[in-house]
Design an enzyme around this catalytic site. Structure first.
Site, mmCIF file in Angstrom:
data_model
loop_
_atom_site.group_PDB
_atom_site.id
_atom_site.type_symbol
_atom_site.label_atom_id
_atom_site.label_comp_id
_atom_site.label_asym_id
_atom_site.label_seq_id
_atom_site.Cartn_x
_atom_site.Cartn_y
_atom_site.Cartn_z
ATOM 1 N N THR A 196 0.851 -1.203 0.000
ATOM 2 C CA THR A 196 0.000 0.000 0.000
ATOM 3 C C THR A 196 0.878 1.240 0.000
ATOM 4 O O THR A 196 1.999 1.211 0.509
ATOM 5 C CB THR A 196 -0.934 0.029 1.234
ATOM 6 O OG1 THR A 196 -1.729 1.226 1.191
ATOM 7 C CG2 THR A 196 -0.172 0.010 2.551
ATOM 8 N N ASN A 221 -0.598 3.927 1.327
ATOM 9 C CA ASN A 221 -1.376 4.724 2.279
ATOM 10 C C ASN A 221 -0.936 4.412 3.714
ATOM 11 O O ASN A 221 -1.305 3.376 4.287
ATOM 12 C CB ASN A 221 -2.863 4.409 2.061
ATOM 13 C CG ASN A 221 -3.769 5.274 2.909
ATOM 14 O OD1 ASN A 221 -3.402 5.688 4.006
ATOM 15 N ND2 ASN A 221 -4.963 5.540 2.405
ATOM 16 N N GLU A 233 -4.405 -0.474 -10.642
ATOM 17 C CA GLU A 233 -5.770 -0.530 -10.106
ATOM 18 C C GLU A 233 -6.725 -0.708 -11.272
ATOM 19 O O GLU A 233 -7.077 0.251 -11.951
ATOM 20 C CB GLU A 233 -6.103 0.727 -9.297
ATOM 21 C CG GLU A 233 -5.422 0.706 -7.951
ATOM 22 C CD GLU A 233 -6.317 1.117 -6.778
ATOM 23 O OE1 GLU A 233 -7.496 1.481 -6.979
ATOM 24 O OE2 GLU A 233 -5.813 1.086 -5.638
ATOM 25 N N ASP A 236 -8.354 -2.921 -0.744
ATOM 26 C CA ASP A 236 -9.040 -1.903 -1.524
ATOM 27 C C ASP A 236 -10.289 -1.516 -0.748
ATOM 28 O O ASP A 236 -11.063 -2.383 -0.313
ATOM 29 C CB ASP A 236 -9.408 -2.424 -2.923
ATOM 30 C CG ASP A 236 -9.662 -1.254 -3.873
ATOM 31 O OD1 ASP A 236 -8.961 -0.234 -3.752
ATOM 32 O OD2 ASP A 236 -10.566 -1.341 -4.708
ATOM 33 N N PHE A 284 -8.457 10.197 8.220
ATOM 34 C CA PHE A 284 -8.032 10.667 6.904
ATOM 35 C C PHE A 284 -9.210 10.588 5.936
ATOM 36 O O PHE A 284 -10.246 9.986 6.243
ATOM 37 C CB PHE A 284 -6.834 9.850 6.400
ATOM 38 C CG PHE A 284 -7.111 8.367 6.217
ATOM 39 C CD1 PHE A 284 -7.121 7.510 7.300
ATOM 40 C CD2 PHE A 284 -7.352 7.836 4.957
ATOM 41 C CE1 PHE A 284 -7.371 6.155 7.147
ATOM 42 C CE2 PHE A 284 -7.598 6.473 4.780
ATOM 43 C CZ PHE A 284 -7.608 5.634 5.881
ATOM 44 N N ALA A 285 -9.016 11.208 4.796
ATOM 45 C CA ALA A 285 -9.967 11.162 3.673
ATOM 46 C C ALA A 285 -11.424 11.377 4.152
ATOM 47 O O ALA A 285 -11.737 12.425 4.719
ATOM 48 C CB ALA A 285 -9.790 9.873 2.886
ATOM 49 N N ASP A 343 -13.077 10.292 6.584
ATOM 50 C CA ASP A 343 -13.380 10.137 8.017
ATOM 51 C C ASP A 343 -14.084 11.354 8.611
ATOM 52 O O ASP A 343 -14.875 11.214 9.547
ATOM 53 C CB ASP A 343 -12.089 9.871 8.809
ATOM 54 C CG ASP A 343 -11.633 8.424 8.670
ATOM 55 O OD1 ASP A 343 -12.436 7.588 8.223
ATOM 56 O OD2 ASP A 343 -10.464 8.145 9.011
ATOM 57 N N LYS A 366 -11.710 4.399 16.517
ATOM 58 C CA LYS A 366 -12.146 4.056 15.149
ATOM 59 C C LYS A 366 -11.896 2.575 14.883
ATOM 60 O O LYS A 366 -12.729 1.879 14.285
ATOM 61 C CB LYS A 366 -11.399 4.928 14.125
ATOM 62 C CG LYS A 366 -11.692 4.531 12.687
ATOM 63 C CD LYS A 366 -10.894 5.304 11.651
ATOM 64 C CE LYS A 366 -11.110 4.716 10.256
ATOM 65 N NZ LYS A 366 -10.260 5.299 9.216
ATOM 66 N N HIS A 368 -14.614 -0.610 9.177
ATOM 67 C CA HIS A 368 -14.651 -1.601 8.094
ATOM 68 C C HIS A 368 -13.339 -2.385 8.051
ATOM 69 O O HIS A 368 -13.318 -3.597 7.865
ATOM 70 C CB HIS A 368 -14.887 -0.874 6.762
ATOM 71 C CG HIS A 368 -13.993 0.317 6.538
ATOM 72 N ND1 HIS A 368 -13.809 1.295 7.486
ATOM 73 C CD2 HIS A 368 -13.181 0.655 5.502
ATOM 74 C CE1 HIS A 368 -12.953 2.199 7.038
ATOM 75 N NE2 HIS A 368 -12.562 1.828 5.829
#
Ligand code: ITT
Length: 202
Positions: free
Chosen positions: A23, A25, A53, A81, A159-160, A162, A182, A187
């Protein structure tokens, strides 16, 4: 049928087994390390080896990515993903989550939902982890349901997406929770719990 393995099981003996996590990220890496911190005979090492991707579902992307990276490094590897799905937008941004985050961002999503009340703000995150070793690929999935907040709300965590996602049964966004909070319900936590169960079997 039990998952076949040529190696001794991950759980046999005291030796450490390494699984690579492909990753780019680093936020994902931090969360994964917290969620897997109770497993003591497996070490996860991030590898920044980008994989194509492909256009497809999260499942298709994870299968392709895990096989691709495994073929390159010939070591056990996971990829993840994930996507953010807004129900009233028919699942958008979904598989386009990264592109949408980098373009219209959270402000853009809030704009698309302008004037929509609580019942029309349902959303979920989904994570699909692909694990590949010499025996092939396995997938592990996790979903967290919730809703899109009316404003961007953050205490500097996450992040993103959230800062616009409130998980079911909570009042705070993911970005108002610290990483441990979190990671109890995310997920990613749910997908990794399934992965942990699998690790016990090989
Ligand atoms: P990879 O290198 O692992 O592919 P990525 O950031 O491209 O990293 P994804 O394609 O899986 O990851 O994620 C799609 C988008 O969804 C991207 O913008 C992420 O930042 C966002 N996202 C994924 N998990 C998230 C989470 O837990 N909270 C908020 N946003 C998340």
């Amino acid at each position: 049928m039990p998952y076949p393995t040529k190696n001794k099981g991950f759980n046999e003996g005291n030796f450490m087994r390494k699984i690579y996590f492909a990753t780019g990220n680093l936020n994902k890496v931090k969360e994964l390390n917290i969620i897997l911190s109770d497993i003591n005979n497996i070490s996860i090492e991030q590898i920044n080896l980008p994989y194509p991707e492909i256009q497809g579902t999260l499942e298709e992307v994870s299968v392709f990515g895990a096989k691709y990276v495994h073929k390159k490094i010939n070591e056990p590897v996971i990829v993840e993903d994930s996507g953010f799905f807004v129900e009233t937008l028919k699942g958008f941004p979904g598989t386009y989550s990264r592109y949408v985050q980098e373009t219209i961002g959270n402000k853009g999503i809030l704009k698309l939902l302008e004037g929509k009340g609580g019942n029309h703000r349902g959303a979920y995150f989904k994570s699909v982890i692909g694990y590949c070793d010499e025996n092939g690929v396995k997938l592990f999935k996790g979903v967290v349901n919730g809703r899109v907040s009316h404003d961007i709300r953050s205490k500097g965590h996450g992040f993103a997406y959230d800062s616009i996602f409130i998980p079911e049964g909570e009042e705070k966004t993911f970005a108002e929770m610290d990483i441990k909070e979190k990671s109890k319900i995310s997920h990613r936590k749910r997908a990794l719990d399934n992965f942990k169960e699998f690790l016990k079997t090989i």
